[in-house]
Design a protein around this motif. Sequence first.
Motif, PDB file in Angstrom:
ATOM      1  N   SER A 167       0.787  -1.241   0.000  1.00  0.00           N
ATOM      2  CA  SER A 167       0.000   0.000   0.000  1.00  0.00           C
ATOM      3  C   SER A 167       0.819   1.291   0.000  1.00  0.00           C
ATOM      4  O   SER A 167       0.498   2.240  -0.716  1.00  0.00           O
ATOM      5  CB  SER A 167      -0.965  -0.002   1.191  1.00  0.00           C
ATOM      6  OG  SER A 167      -0.247  -0.120   2.408  1.00  0.00           O
ATOM      7  N   ASP A 168       1.897   1.361   0.793  1.00  0.00           N
ATOM      8  CA  ASP A 168       2.664   2.606   0.926  1.00  0.00           C
ATOM      9  C   ASP A 168       3.826   2.712  -0.054  1.00  0.00           C
ATOM     10  O   ASP A 168       4.507   3.736  -0.104  1.00  0.00           O
ATOM     11  CB  ASP A 168       3.194   2.747   2.357  1.00  0.00           C
ATOM     12  CG  ASP A 168       2.064   2.885   3.376  1.00  0.00           C
ATOM     13  OD1 ASP A 168       1.015   3.464   3.014  1.00  0.00           O
ATOM     14  OD2 ASP A 168       2.221   2.409   4.517  1.00  0.00           O
ATOM     15  N   LYS A 169       4.064   1.669  -0.808  1.00  0.00           N
ATOM     16  CA  LYS A 169       5.170   1.678  -1.760  1.00  0.00           C
ATOM     17  C   LYS A 169       4.762   2.408  -3.036  1.00  0.00           C
ATOM     18  O   LYS A 169       3.602   2.381  -3.447  1.00  0.00           O
ATOM     19  CB  LYS A 169       5.575   0.235  -2.086  1.00  0.00           C
ATOM     20  CG  LYS A 169       6.758   0.119  -3.035  1.00  0.00           C
ATOM     21  CD  LYS A 169       7.107  -1.338  -3.286  1.00  0.00           C
ATOM     22  CE  LYS A 169       8.256  -1.457  -4.265  1.00  0.00           C
ATOM     23  NZ  LYS A 169       8.621  -2.868  -4.525  1.00  0.00           N
ATOM     24  N   THR A 170       5.718   3.067  -3.696  1.00  0.00           N
ATOM     25  CA  THR A 170       5.435   3.756  -4.953  1.00  0.00           C
ATOM     26  C   THR A 170       5.147   2.734  -6.044  1.00  0.00           C
ATOM     27  O   THR A 170       5.953   1.829  -6.295  1.00  0.00           O
ATOM     28  CB  THR A 170       6.613   4.645  -5.379  1.00  0.00           C
ATOM     29  OG1 THR A 170       6.850   5.629  -4.368  1.00  0.00           O
ATOM     30  CG2 THR A 170       6.310   5.353  -6.699  1.00  0.00           C
ATOM     31  N   ALA A 171       4.013   2.880  -6.689  1.00  0.00           N
ATOM     32  CA  ALA A 171       3.614   1.967  -7.771  1.00  0.00           C
ATOM     33  C   ALA A 171       4.022   2.522  -9.131  1.00  0.00           C
ATOM     34  O   ALA A 171       4.612   1.819  -9.950  1.00  0.00           O
ATOM     35  CB  ALA A 171       2.111   1.724  -7.735  1.00  0.00           C
ATOM     36  N   ILE A 172       3.702   3.793  -9.365  1.00  0.00           N
ATOM     37  CA  ILE A 172       3.946   4.397 -10.681  1.00  0.00           C
ATOM     38  C   ILE A 172       4.488   5.815 -10.508  1.00  0.00           C
ATOM     39  O   ILE A 172       4.013   6.584  -9.674  1.00  0.00           O
ATOM     40  CB  ILE A 172       2.650   4.433 -11.521  1.00  0.00           C
ATOM     41  CG1 ILE A 172       2.167   3.004 -11.821  1.00  0.00           C
ATOM     42  CG2 ILE A 172       2.859   5.188 -12.827  1.00  0.00           C
ATOM     43  CD1 ILE A 172       0.888   2.925 -12.633  1.00  0.00           C
ATOM     44  N   ILE A 173       5.492   6.130 -11.326  1.00  0.00           N
ATOM     45  CA  ILE A 173       6.041   7.486 -11.401  1.00  0.00           C
ATOM     46  C   ILE A 173       5.829   7.973 -12.832  1.00  0.00           C
ATOM     47  O   ILE A 173       6.218   7.297 -13.788  1.00  0.00           O
ATOM     48  CB  ILE A 173       7.545   7.513 -11.064  1.00  0.00           C
ATOM     49  CG1 ILE A 173       7.810   6.870  -9.696  1.00  0.00           C
ATOM     50  CG2 ILE A 173       8.079   8.944 -11.097  1.00  0.00           C
ATOM     51  CD1 ILE A 173       9.279   6.640  -9.411  1.00  0.00           C
ATOM     52  N   TYR A 174       5.196   9.111 -12.972  1.00  0.00           N
ATOM     53  CA  TYR A 174       4.979   9.664 -14.307  1.00  0.00           C
ATOM     54  C   TYR A 174       5.134  11.180 -14.254  1.00  0.00           C
ATOM     55  O   TYR A 174       5.232  11.774 -13.171  1.00  0.00           O
ATOM     56  CB  TYR A 174       3.596   9.277 -14.843  1.00  0.00           C
ATOM     57  CG  TYR A 174       2.423   9.843 -14.067  1.00  0.00           C
ATOM     58  CD1 TYR A 174       1.755  10.985 -14.499  1.00  0.00           C
ATOM     59  CD2 TYR A 174       1.976   9.234 -12.897  1.00  0.00           C
ATOM     60  CE1 TYR A 174       0.679  11.503 -13.798  1.00  0.00           C
ATOM     61  CE2 TYR A 174       0.905   9.740 -12.190  1.00  0.00           C
ATOM     62  CZ  TYR A 174       0.259  10.875 -12.641  1.00  0.00           C
ATOM     63  OH  TYR A 174      -0.801  11.393 -11.935  1.00  0.00           O
ATOM     64  N   ALA A 175       5.199  11.800 -15.403  1.00  0.00           N
ATOM     65  CA  ALA A 175       5.390  13.249 -15.475  1.00  0.00           C
ATOM     66  C   ALA A 175       4.124  13.926 -15.952  1.00  0.00           C
ATOM     67  O   ALA A 175       3.480  13.470 -16.903  1.00  0.00           O
ATOM     68  CB  ALA A 175       6.547  13.591 -16.402  1.00  0.00           C
ATOM     69  N   GLU A 176       3.763  14.991 -15.272  1.00  0.00           N
ATOM     70  CA  GLU A 176       2.636  15.824 -15.692  1.00  0.00           C
ATOM     71  C   GLU A 176       3.205  17.194 -15.995  1.00  0.00           C
ATOM     72  O   GLU A 176       3.635  17.896 -15.093  1.00  0.00           O
ATOM     73  CB  GLU A 176       1.585  15.888 -14.575  1.00  0.00           C
ATOM     74  CG  GLU A 176       0.199  16.213 -15.093  1.00  0.00           C
ATOM     75  CD  GLU A 176      -0.868  15.915 -14.056  1.00  0.00           C
ATOM     76  OE1 GLU A 176      -1.079  16.798 -13.193  1.00  0.00           O
ATOM     77  OE2 GLU A 176      -1.462  14.826 -14.093  1.00  0.00           O
TER      78      GLU A 176
END
Length: 284
Positions: A47-56
């Motif tokens: 739950s607390d782990k980063t799943a996805i990193i993306y740029a906006e």
Amino acid sequence: CSSDLTKNQTHSLKKISPGFIGILCFTGRWKMSKIVDTLLNVCNLQSDKTAIIYAERKTLIYKTFSQLKTDVMTTVSFMYKHNVKQGDKILAFASSSYKLCVFMLSSLVLGTSIMYVDIFAKQKRLKKIFEDYTPDMILVSDKTKHLRFFFKEFAKIKNVINIDSIKPDSMYKNNIFNELKEESLALLTMTTGSTGIPKVALRTHGDLMQQMELIKANTDLSKKNEIALTTSYIYVFANILSGITTVLPCLNLKKTSKHINKKLSLFSQIPITMIITTPDFCLK
């Protein structure tokens, strides 16, 4: 509501967060396909782990597994309120984005299927495909909502969902969920029909789960500290189901190398340990 549940269904309930059990109580019973069950379990366990990193624009956005699950489930509710139902076929004509990833996962959970077609195929071939597999609606984005009118067969589809207009909705209604069988249709991919005969590859929930297991067996996804840059949604799904972090650059490979490198440079400070991609990306 648990009195009618089988032992397997009860076992699934134990692995789901209390908030999600509340949704199940509305529906009485809900048997999930293995891929949906695995998705929700991983989101709870990591739950607390980063799943996805993306740029906006030029800002990096970090989504945890818990936030990803929330985005998926609120999108499911939005879809249901807008008359999207299990078994519907949705033609994807939206720009690559985190929102598209979430929508595809939401479609898995709700039991709708996503259609991918080659927009450069001849109109006669598209018409033939749509005669056999008629889309119930088309998914667009702000970038593509007007472009669809340049494709005759796309313009005929009256039910339109703009992915950029989807707003979070936490109000779950009764009977959103029905039983998801392994043979439930998940993806329809149309080939170009270069041989003169257009073809459609059909993948069920069971097929997708087997594909995910095959990817996992042939890549080093067992290390939970991996951070994988991924250019294909199939590999994004494999990463999520394996509980590892995905860097999602959302590239358009038809752009110039200069444009692609500029976009990739936004992620240069992230300690990426693996690239899982497709041959066209390697050639580019």
